[in-house]
Design an enzyme around this catalytic site. Sequence first.
Site, PDB file in Angstrom:
ATOM      1  N   HIS A 150      44.090   8.796  -0.061  1.00 28.61           N
ATOM      2  CA  HIS A 150      44.568   9.329  -1.341  1.00 28.61           C
ATOM      3  C   HIS A 150      45.938   9.954  -1.105  1.00 28.61           C
ATOM      4  O   HIS A 150      46.048  11.007  -0.472  1.00 28.61           O
ATOM      5  CB  HIS A 150      43.577  10.365  -1.871  1.00 28.61           C
ATOM      6  CG  HIS A 150      42.236   9.767  -2.209  1.00 28.61           C
ATOM      7  ND1 HIS A 150      41.041  10.417  -2.026  1.00 28.61           N
ATOM      8  CD2 HIS A 150      41.929   8.546  -2.713  1.00 28.61           C
ATOM      9  CE1 HIS A 150      40.049   9.626  -2.417  1.00 28.61           C
ATOM     10  NE2 HIS A 150      40.558   8.486  -2.827  1.00 28.61           N
TER      11      HIS A 150
ATOM     12  N   GLU B 140      47.090  13.659  -1.445  1.00 26.55           N
ATOM     13  CA  GLU B 140      46.480  14.657  -0.565  1.00 26.55           C
ATOM     14  C   GLU B 140      47.316  14.779   0.702  1.00 26.55           C
ATOM     15  O   GLU B 140      46.930  14.395   1.802  1.00 26.55           O
ATOM     16  CB  GLU B 140      45.020  14.259  -0.292  1.00 26.55           C
ATOM     17  CG  GLU B 140      44.185  14.309  -1.571  1.00 26.55           C
ATOM     18  CD  GLU B 140      42.878  13.515  -1.508  1.00 26.55           C
ATOM     19  OE1 GLU B 140      42.260  13.328  -2.567  1.00 26.55           O
ATOM     20  OE2 GLU B 140      42.483  13.076  -0.414  1.00 26.55           O
TER      21      GLU B 140
ATOM     22  N   HIS C  58      41.059  14.217   4.090  1.00 25.55           N
ATOM     23  CA  HIS C  58      41.368  14.302   2.653  1.00 25.55           C
ATOM     24  C   HIS C  58      41.713  15.720   2.211  1.00 25.55           C
ATOM     25  O   HIS C  58      41.655  16.661   3.004  1.00 25.55           O
ATOM     26  CB  HIS C  58      40.146  13.866   1.835  1.00 25.55           C
ATOM     27  CG  HIS C  58      39.882  12.402   1.858  1.00 25.55           C
ATOM     28  ND1 HIS C  58      40.118  11.585   0.798  1.00 25.55           N
ATOM     29  CD2 HIS C  58      39.396  11.603   2.843  1.00 25.55           C
ATOM     30  CE1 HIS C  58      39.785  10.340   1.105  1.00 25.55           C
ATOM     31  NE2 HIS C  58      39.343  10.323   2.331  1.00 25.55           N
TER      32      HIS C  58
ATOM     33  N   GLU D 109      37.560  17.550   4.151  1.00 26.05           N
ATOM     34  CA  GLU D 109      38.272  17.976   2.944  1.00 26.05           C
ATOM     35  C   GLU D 109      38.952  19.314   3.187  1.00 26.05           C
ATOM     36  O   GLU D 109      38.340  20.235   3.723  1.00 26.05           O
ATOM     37  CB  GLU D 109      37.296  18.125   1.765  1.00 26.05           C
ATOM     38  CG  GLU D 109      36.573  16.848   1.368  1.00 26.05           C
ATOM     39  CD  GLU D 109      37.428  15.877   0.547  1.00 26.05           C
ATOM     40  OE1 GLU D 109      38.563  16.247   0.172  1.00 26.05           O
ATOM     41  OE2 GLU D 109      36.945  14.754   0.291  1.00 26.05           O
TER      42      GLU D 109
HETATM   43 ZN   LIG Z   1      40.652  12.225  -1.126  1.00 26.32          ZN
END
Ligand SMILES: [Zn+2]
Length: 374
Positions: A166, A169, A259, A335
């Site tokens: 992504h 990010e 992420h 994350e």
């Molecule tokens: Zn992500």
Amino acid sequence: MTLMINSAFDGGNIDVRKAEEAGDIRLAIRKDNASDFYQWFYYRLTGAKGQNCRMVLENTKDSAFASGWEDYKACASYDRKNWFRVETTKYENDQLIIEHTPEQDSIYYAYFAPYSAERHHDRIAHYTGDHGVSMKVIGHSVEGQTLDCLEMGEGETTIWVIARQHPGETMAEWWMDGFISRLIEAKDEATKTLLKKAKLFIVPNMNPDGSTHGNLRTNAKGANLNREWGVATKESCPEVLATIAAMDKNPPRLCLDVHGDENLPYNFIAGAEGIPGYTDKQAKNLEDFLTAYKKASPDFQTEHGYPTSKPGEGNLTMCTNFTAHRYDCLSMTLEMPFKDNADRPDKAVGWSPERCAELGNAAVEAMAEMLDQL
Ligand SMILES: [Zn+2]
């Protein structure tokens, strides 16, 4: 000097609706170039030195993660090196409002400290040039940018670490800076152990096109890479297809996918509990990695995170589930927050590039600690 807002540069993203007066600047975040996702913004404001600016991002209500704007503070920088938080950022009537008085003629605002294509190339050149790290181009993006994969270590245990599926990010690639720097520079026992016993394959940016376009979640064809594992085609998502082909040649025993999360103000890991045939060994390895990472970093925690998928209900088009299932390995999604780590808040900078790098640095220790059981 006239007020001006511009985002026609690498990673830039904003539409200007109104910018005649500092006190009434109206903006909108652009959608990803080929999909409806949007949340990432990055623009420059010029000609506003000493003026009280009120910048309203009018379309935040329908952005990908609207609840991510609660308690969020925008990032700003004069030199694009030091990023600070604008404490007077508010979320009111479903609109993000950045109130700030710039001290210079030129200032940048962004969702998180941007990580540029130029920096990516500078870092790869630094690792491969000055430090002699091996690098292979494992494939190309839709628009022909390279997928750079660093290879390090002499051991048998294969570890894959990938980031920025992504593109918005950016914290994921800042994390990579700390992780890779430790591997090439540190002479401590954990680093030596890891390089001796493991072979690492590291892809610092899985989605270079999305990064350049200033996208939040998708590549140039609108594909969300982390929903493409096992279903990607050459036309829509060559990035994931190429990475799986490279992994098939060197199947991971540990796979870490890095992420950022818009909502939760914590660092946490999601596992592959939902895959069919999830094994006791995978569960034990996950538990031990989490324990080791907590020990290695005060910024990592396991109290807050995503709910665990029920057995058999995991989405196999996501990297973590796909790789855990295909290679029967320990696979995890890390994350990091866009906001801050609520357990150790820093009002001035929030969660920042430096703190991402520290967390990346600490991952070396966690991996070294439980490597033998993989
Ligand atoms: Zn992500």
